[in-house]
Structure formats: structure tokens, C-alpha cells
Design a protein around this motif. Structure first.
Motif, PDB file in Angstrom:
ATOM      1  N   TRP A  96      -5.846   3.124  -6.025  1.00 45.80           N
ATOM      2  CA  TRP A  96      -5.457   3.750  -7.291  1.00 45.80           C
ATOM      3  C   TRP A  96      -6.371   4.889  -7.728  1.00 45.80           C
ATOM      4  CZ3 TRP A  96      -0.706   3.330  -8.264  1.00 45.80           C
ATOM      5  CH2 TRP A  96      -0.009   2.180  -7.925  1.00 45.80           C
ATOM      6  N   VAL A  97      -7.639   4.858  -7.309  1.00 50.42           N
ATOM      7  CA  VAL A  97      -8.536   5.958  -7.675  1.00 50.42           C
ATOM      8  C   VAL A  97      -8.138   7.254  -6.965  1.00 50.42           C
ATOM      9  CG1 VAL A  97     -10.942   6.735  -7.436  1.00 50.42           C
ATOM     10  CG2 VAL A  97     -10.451   4.521  -8.416  1.00 50.42           C
ATOM     11  N   ALA A  98      -7.317   7.140  -5.914  1.00 48.28           N
ATOM     12  CA  ALA A  98      -6.843   8.336  -5.205  1.00 48.28           C
ATOM     13  C   ALA A  98      -6.100   9.293  -6.130  1.00 48.28           C
ATOM     14  CB  ALA A  98      -5.966   7.934  -4.028  1.00 48.28           C
TER      15      ALA A  98
ATOM     16  N   VAL B 237       0.845  -1.206   0.000  1.00 48.73           N
ATOM     17  CA  VAL B 237       0.000   0.000   0.000  1.00 48.73           C
ATOM     18  C   VAL B 237       0.875   1.250   0.000  1.00 48.73           C
ATOM     19  CG1 VAL B 237      -1.694   1.332   1.325  1.00 48.73           C
ATOM     20  CG2 VAL B 237      -2.005  -1.137   1.041  1.00 48.73           C
ATOM     21  N   LEU B 238       1.929   1.252   0.825  1.00 50.84           N
ATOM     22  CA  LEU B 238       2.832   2.407   0.875  1.00 50.84           C
ATOM     23  C   LEU B 238       3.521   2.643  -0.468  1.00 50.84           C
ATOM     24  CD1 LEU B 238       4.356   1.775   4.398  1.00 50.84           C
ATOM     25  CD2 LEU B 238       3.041   3.800   3.744  1.00 50.84           C
ATOM     26  N   VAL B 239       3.982   1.567  -1.105  1.00 49.24           N
ATOM     27  CA  VAL B 239       4.631   1.678  -2.416  1.00 49.24           C
ATOM     28  C   VAL B 239       3.644   2.223  -3.454  1.00 49.24           C
ATOM     29  CG1 VAL B 239       5.423   0.225  -4.354  1.00 49.24           C
ATOM     30  CG2 VAL B 239       6.501   0.024  -2.109  1.00 49.24           C
ATOM     31  N   SER B 240       2.411   1.786  -3.374  1.00 48.44           N
ATOM     32  CA  SER B 240       1.396   2.243  -4.325  1.00 48.44           C
ATOM     33  C   SER B 240       1.135   3.737  -4.164  1.00 48.44           C
ATOM     34  CB  SER B 240       0.102   1.451  -4.132  1.00 48.44           C
ATOM     35  OG  SER B 240       0.335   0.073  -4.350  1.00 48.44           O
TER      36      SER B 240
ATOM     37  N   PHE C 135     -11.490  -4.093  -3.784  1.00 48.73           N
ATOM     38  CA  PHE C 135     -11.656  -2.978  -2.849  1.00 48.73           C
ATOM     39  C   PHE C 135     -10.332  -2.236  -2.660  1.00 48.73           C
ATOM     40  CE2 PHE C 135     -11.334  -1.308   1.475  1.00 48.73           C
ATOM     41  CZ  PHE C 135     -12.396  -0.415   1.481  1.00 48.73           C
ATOM     42  N   ILE C 136      -9.266  -2.986  -2.395  1.00 48.91           N
ATOM     43  CA  ILE C 136      -7.963  -2.353  -2.201  1.00 48.91           C
ATOM     44  C   ILE C 136      -7.522  -1.657  -3.487  1.00 48.91           C
ATOM     45  CG2 ILE C 136      -5.507  -2.774  -1.773  1.00 48.91           C
ATOM     46  CD1 ILE C 136      -6.405  -5.107   0.071  1.00 48.91           C
ATOM     47  N   ARG C 137      -7.603  -2.351  -4.606  1.00 47.70           N
ATOM     48  CA  ARG C 137      -7.184  -1.774  -5.891  1.00 47.70           C
ATOM     49  C   ARG C 137      -7.905  -0.466  -6.159  1.00 47.70           C
ATOM     50  NH1 ARG C 137      -9.657  -4.675 -10.819  1.00 47.70           N
ATOM     51  NH2 ARG C 137     -11.395  -3.494  -9.964  1.00 47.70           N
ATOM     52  N   ASP C 138      -9.219  -0.503  -6.033  1.00 47.49           N
ATOM     53  CA  ASP C 138     -10.003   0.679  -6.394  1.00 47.49           C
ATOM     54  C   ASP C 138      -9.819   1.824  -5.407  1.00 47.49           C
ATOM     55  OD1 ASP C 138     -10.815  -0.817  -8.533  1.00 47.49           O
ATOM     56  OD2 ASP C 138     -12.859  -1.134  -7.812  1.00 47.49           O
TER      57      ASP C 138
END
Length: 194
Positions: free
Chosen positions: A162-164, A87-90, A156-159
Motif C-alpha cells: 500500500w505504501v507504493a 496482491v494483484l487486486v491491491s 510486511f505485505i500491507r506496508d
């Protein structure tokens, strides 16, 4: 005389900004050349098409991102730490490669209509496998609930992550790390008051 590599990088950065702001389809070679202060024909000295430009932008960004995911998966860290690191890397990618992430989010479906960009479908599958692996490891280690629907949790995590890119602005009130930590708190602890 300016360095050829740095001029290419400058042109790619200009193109990335325009693709992110206007969309790939709506950005012309003339738009890129005008923003760079050169004639359209001069752009062809560096790139044969705007497709070549977006291809280089996306490939370079994704090679770096997936290299980081591979390092996380190969680390000896516990599953929860690996999930947190992903999550941090993303969010770090959203901060450091805002334009590239926006291009991928906004234009991947269109670009996938061209054979040249078939690797984007591979990257989508690879991303899904990274997150599913992290979730499975967490369940197997007993740090995540075993009743999770893996596909739904992955989506859920993906959306949510990345939508951020649609609202996050580098250099804003909160850093990417602060936002990632808040997302992790919501993801791992929920929003109810125990």
C-alpha cells in the motif's frame, strides 16, 4: 442539461484529486469549488460538506476492494494463487483508485477521530483478517513456510504494497501488473541468489 449523477461523480473526482494531493485537512470547500469552476455555495447543492465527499469516496472504493477480496477468499483456487490474486487486486486498486488509496493512506488516522468514519477501523481489521487468512491457508497447504510470524508477515505485505501509492503513477513506465509480479517474486522467492 448535464446529468446530475455525472456532475456529482465529476465533483467527487476533483475532490479526490485535491484530497490526495493536498491532504483532507488542507483542502477547503473553496479549493474544490475553484477547481470545479463553480462557486463554493454551488457545491452545497450536491454535498453538505467535504466530510460527506470524502466519506462517499472512501466507502465506494472500499466496498469494491473488499468485494474483490471476498471473491478471492471464496474461490476454489489454491492458497498461493489466492495470495497472488490479492496482491494483484491491491496493485490494481492503486492504479485505478490512486487518489482513494492515497487519501486512505494519508488521512485515515485523522478521519478516525470522527465517529462518522469509524468504519475505517473496521476496514483495517477486515484487511488484516484477509491477509492473515491467506497466509494461514498457505501455511496449512504447505506452500508457505510454517515458521513465519504471521503478524509480521502481514504487516510486511500491507506496508510494502500500500505504501507504493506514494511513488506509483498510473500510466508510468511499468504497469501495475508488472510491479505486482515483481513484488510477488520478491515476496515468494526472496532476493538472494540460490
Amino acid at each position: 442539461m448535464p446529468d446530475e449523477g455525472s456532475r456529482r461523480d465529476e465533483l467527487l473526482a476533483i475532490a479526490a484529486r485535491l484530497f490526495a494531493d493536498k491532504g483532507f485537512k488542507n483542502t477547503t470547500v473553496r479549493d474544490i469549488a475553484d477547481a470545479a469552476g463553480i462557486l463554493s455555495g454551488s457545491l452545497y447543492h450536491h454535498f453538505d460538506s467535504k466530510e460527506s465527499m470524502v466519506d462517499e469516496i472512501l466507502r465506494t472504493f472500499q466496498e469494491e476492494l473488499f468485494g474483490q477480496y471476498d471473491e478471492i477468499l471464496a474461490s476454489g483456487d489454491d492458497p498461493l494463487t489466492q495470495l497472488e490474486q490479492a496482491v494483484l487486486v491491491s496493485f490494481d486498486a492503486i492504479d485505478r483508485h490512486h487518489d482513494e488509496v492515497a487519501i486512505f493512506q494519508n488521512d485515515a488516522a485523522y478521519l478516525l477521530t470522527f465517529d462518522r468514519f469509524s468504519y475505517l477501523a473496521y476496514r483495517n481489521r477486515q484487511s488484516r483478517e484477509v491477509w492473515l487468512t491467506l497466509l494461514r491457508r498457505g501455511i496449512d497447504a504447505g506452500v508457505l513456510r510454517d515458521d513465519l510470524d504471521l503478524e509480521l508477515t502481514y504487516r510486511f505485505i500491507r506496508d510494502t504494497v500500500w505504501v507504493a501509492v506514494a511513488w506509483y503513477r498510473p500510466g508510468g513506465r511499468r504497469t501495475q501488473t508488472e510491479i505486482a509480479q515483481q513484488y510477488l517474486s520478491i515476496l515468494l522467492e526472496g532476493i538472494h541468489h540460490a
